[in-house]
Scaffold this motif. Structure first.
Motif, PDB file in Angstrom:
ATOM      1  N   UNK A  87       0.821  -1.222   0.000  1.00  0.00           N
ATOM      2  CA  UNK A  87       0.000   0.000   0.000  1.00  0.00           C
ATOM      3  C   UNK A  87       0.853   1.270   0.000  1.00  0.00           C
ATOM      4  N   UNK A  88       2.148   1.137  -0.250  1.00  0.00           N
ATOM      5  CA  UNK A  88       3.059   2.274  -0.116  1.00  0.00           C
ATOM      6  C   UNK A  88       2.696   3.437  -1.039  1.00  0.00           C
ATOM      7  N   UNK A  89       2.251   3.115  -2.259  1.00  0.00           N
ATOM      8  CA  UNK A  89       1.955   4.193  -3.202  1.00  0.00           C
ATOM      9  C   UNK A  89       0.719   4.984  -2.767  1.00  0.00           C
ATOM     10  N   UNK A  90      -0.286   4.274  -2.262  1.00  0.00           N
ATOM     11  CA  UNK A  90      -1.488   4.955  -1.750  1.00  0.00           C
ATOM     12  C   UNK A  90      -1.136   5.863  -0.576  1.00  0.00           C
ATOM     13  N   UNK A  91      -0.278   5.364   0.328  1.00  0.00           N
ATOM     14  CA  UNK A  91       0.125   6.163   1.479  1.00  0.00           C
ATOM     15  C   UNK A  91       0.964   7.368   1.045  1.00  0.00           C
ATOM     16  N   UNK A  92       1.842   7.158   0.081  1.00  0.00           N
ATOM     17  CA  UNK A  92       2.692   8.237  -0.405  1.00  0.00           C
ATOM     18  C   UNK A  92       1.850   9.398  -0.940  1.00  0.00           C
ATOM     19  N   UNK A  93       0.735   9.073  -1.581  1.00  0.00           N
ATOM     20  CA  UNK A  93      -0.144  10.111  -2.128  1.00  0.00           C
ATOM     21  C   UNK A  93      -1.088  10.678  -1.066  1.00  0.00           C
ATOM     22  N   UNK A  94      -1.726   9.815  -0.300  1.00  0.00           N
ATOM     23  CA  UNK A  94      -2.796  10.276   0.593  1.00  0.00           C
ATOM     24  C   UNK A  94      -2.286  11.079   1.780  1.00  0.00           C
ATOM     25  N   UNK A  95      -1.075  10.810   2.233  1.00  0.00           N
ATOM     26  CA  UNK A  95      -0.532  11.583   3.353  1.00  0.00           C
ATOM     27  C   UNK A  95      -0.418  13.067   3.018  1.00  0.00           C
ATOM     28  N   UNK A  96      -0.314  13.399   1.732  1.00  0.00           N
ATOM     29  CA  UNK A  96      -0.128  14.797   1.345  1.00  0.00           C
ATOM     30  C   UNK A  96      -1.392  15.638   1.498  1.00  0.00           C
ATOM     31  N   UNK A  97      -2.531  15.009   1.695  1.00  0.00           N
ATOM     32  CA  UNK A  97      -3.800  15.743   1.659  1.00  0.00           C
ATOM     33  C   UNK A  97      -3.864  16.865   2.702  1.00  0.00           C
ATOM     34  N   UNK A  98      -3.457  16.564   3.944  1.00  0.00           N
ATOM     35  CA  UNK A  98      -3.580  17.546   5.032  1.00  0.00           C
ATOM     36  C   UNK A  98      -2.371  17.611   5.959  1.00  0.00           C
ATOM     37  N   UNK A  99      -1.470  16.653   5.852  1.00  0.00           N
ATOM     38  CA  UNK A  99      -0.376  16.567   6.818  1.00  0.00           C
ATOM     39  C   UNK A  99       0.527  17.800   6.755  1.00  0.00           C
ATOM     40  N   UNK A 100       0.869  18.320   7.934  1.00  0.00           N
ATOM     41  CA  UNK A 100       1.771  19.461   8.020  1.00  0.00           C
ATOM     42  C   UNK A 100       1.122  20.799   7.751  1.00  0.00           C
ATOM     43  N   UNK A 101      -0.202  20.826   7.623  1.00  0.00           N
ATOM     44  CA  UNK A 101      -0.909  22.076   7.346  1.00  0.00           C
ATOM     45  C   UNK A 101      -1.651  22.559   8.600  1.00  0.00           C
ATOM     46  N   UNK A 102      -1.981  23.859   8.666  1.00  0.00           N
ATOM     47  CA  UNK A 102      -2.627  24.400   9.868  1.00  0.00           C
ATOM     48  C   UNK A 102      -4.014  23.803  10.104  1.00  0.00           C
ATOM     49  N   UNK A 103      -4.349  23.626  11.378  1.00  0.00           N
ATOM     50  CA  UNK A 103      -5.687  23.170  11.754  1.00  0.00           C
ATOM     51  C   UNK A 103      -6.572  24.377  12.072  1.00  0.00           C
ATOM     52  N   UNK A 104      -7.874  24.109  12.218  1.00  0.00           N
ATOM     53  CA  UNK A 104      -8.840  25.139  12.655  1.00  0.00           C
ATOM     54  C   UNK A 104      -8.854  26.346  11.716  1.00  0.00           C
ATOM     55  N   UNK A 105      -8.689  26.107  10.439  1.00  0.00           N
ATOM     56  CA  UNK A 105      -8.686  27.206   9.462  1.00  0.00           C
ATOM     57  C   UNK A 105      -9.844  27.019   8.491  1.00  0.00           C
ATOM     58  N   UNK A 106     -10.636  28.068   8.246  1.00  0.00           N
ATOM     59  CA  UNK A 106     -11.822  27.914   7.394  1.00  0.00           C
ATOM     60  C   UNK A 106     -11.535  27.913   5.899  1.00  0.00           C
ATOM     61  N   UNK A 107     -10.302  28.256   5.496  1.00  0.00           N
ATOM     62  CA  UNK A 107      -9.964  28.351   4.079  1.00  0.00           C
ATOM     63  C   UNK A 107      -9.346  27.029   3.632  1.00  0.00           C
ATOM     64  N   UNK A 108     -10.016  26.342   2.701  1.00  0.00           N
ATOM     65  CA  UNK A 108      -9.517  25.054   2.228  1.00  0.00           C
ATOM     66  C   UNK A 108      -8.150  25.173   1.546  1.00  0.00           C
ATOM     67  N   UNK A 109      -7.811  26.372   1.067  1.00  0.00           N
ATOM     68  CA  UNK A 109      -6.508  26.561   0.422  1.00  0.00           C
ATOM     69  C   UNK A 109      -5.376  26.556   1.442  1.00  0.00           C
ATOM     70  N   UNK A 110      -5.736  26.672   2.710  1.00  0.00           N
ATOM     71  CA  UNK A 110      -4.749  26.677   3.787  1.00  0.00           C
ATOM     72  C   UNK A 110      -4.655  25.310   4.464  1.00  0.00           C
ATOM     73  N   UNK A 111      -5.797  24.644   4.647  1.00  0.00           N
ATOM     74  CA  UNK A 111      -5.809  23.390   5.413  1.00  0.00           C
ATOM     75  C   UNK A 111      -5.803  22.147   4.518  1.00  0.00           C
ATOM     76  N   UNK A 112      -5.782  22.325   3.200  1.00  0.00           N
ATOM     77  CA  UNK A 112      -5.691  21.200   2.264  1.00  0.00           C
ATOM     78  C   UNK A 112      -4.523  21.451   1.309  1.00  0.00           C
ATOM     79  N   UNK A 113      -4.033  20.389   0.715  1.00  0.00           N
ATOM     80  CA  UNK A 113      -2.904  20.511  -0.211  1.00  0.00           C
ATOM     81  C   UNK A 113      -3.223  19.793  -1.528  1.00  0.00           C
ATOM     82  N   UNK A 114      -3.067  20.504  -2.621  1.00  0.00           N
ATOM     83  CA  UNK A 114      -3.134  19.874  -3.945  1.00  0.00           C
ATOM     84  C   UNK A 114      -1.717  19.583  -4.406  1.00  0.00           C
ATOM     85  N   UNK A 115      -1.558  18.447  -5.078  1.00  0.00           N
ATOM     86  CA  UNK A 115      -0.242  17.979  -5.498  1.00  0.00           C
ATOM     87  C   UNK A 115      -0.272  17.673  -6.988  1.00  0.00           C
TER      88      UNK A 115
END
Length: 217
Positions: free
Chosen positions: A134-162
């Protein structure tokens, strides 16, 4: 009807109680990474190096957790804050969760017995024990929100496009366009790339997979 058929089929094959995921994911979209509200993605996220050993080989902890959860739900037991918040007050939905767990568990046990009886060992690996590689799925899916600020209403801040190449993006159902997915969750996955192009001027740059991981680390 086709969506529902595929939902049940792939929920069964992926050992996923889709009823739990539906309720959890609705909350995740409503309260993305907000503490005490989004129970699906709780920030700060972390990963352990030893987890990658399981992702690269056979994920025994994931298999045991999956089957134990189906056994527990088949016995009519909720466990943990998330399950109680989602289902404790909705008896009808809770019963559907338990019933699907019984169908899934019974079905997989019956299929495993059939595969062993008929010496269909590859089917045992593909259907009963698909908890490997499952390494490839994890490599992609971890990027969705990891390392980004919490409690923020702007999806451009709390989500990541790759930015991914077309093959990886296809395999990942274009979920690499994750800001876009959160901004407009009703847009089908196969149109997310088009959506990206339509609203790109309002979005941050989408880094590549390696650059995203460097930033996360």
């Amino acid at each position: 009807a086709l969506n529902q058929f595929c939902l049940h089929l792939f929920g069964f094959l992926s050992h996923n109680n889709f009823l739990i995921f539906q309720e959890s994911h609705k909350r995740h979209h409503r309260y993305t990474t907000h503490h005490d509200l989004d129970l699906e993605v709780v920030q700060p996220q972390s990963f352990r190096r030893r987890d990658w050993l399981y992702y690269l080989t056979f994920n025994l902890p994931a298999m045991l957790t999956s089957y134990w959860t189906f056994v527990r739900h088949s016995a009519g037991r909720l466990e943990g804050e998330q399950e109680h918040r989602l289902f404790a007050e909705d008896a009808e939905l809770r019963q559907k969760v338990f019933n699907w767990a019984r169908v899934t568990l019974t079905g997989h046990v019956a299929l495993a017995a059939l595969f062993i009886w008929q010496d269909w060992w590859p089917m045992l690996l593909l259907v009963t024990l698909p908890f490997y590689g499952t390494w490839l799925a994890m490599l992609c899916s971890y990027t969705q929100h990891m390392g980004l600020p919490a409690d923020h209403p702007d999806f451009r801040i709390c989500c990541r496009s790759v930015h991914l190449n077309p093959v990886l993006s296809f395999l990942y159902f274009q979920m690499n366009y994750h800001i876009e997915h959160h901004m407009f969750p009703g847009v089908p996955f196969y149109n997310l790339r088009k959506l990206r192009k339509a609203i790109e001027s309002d979005l941050p740059e989408a880094p590549g997979l390696i650059k995203s991981w460097i930033g996360m680390v």
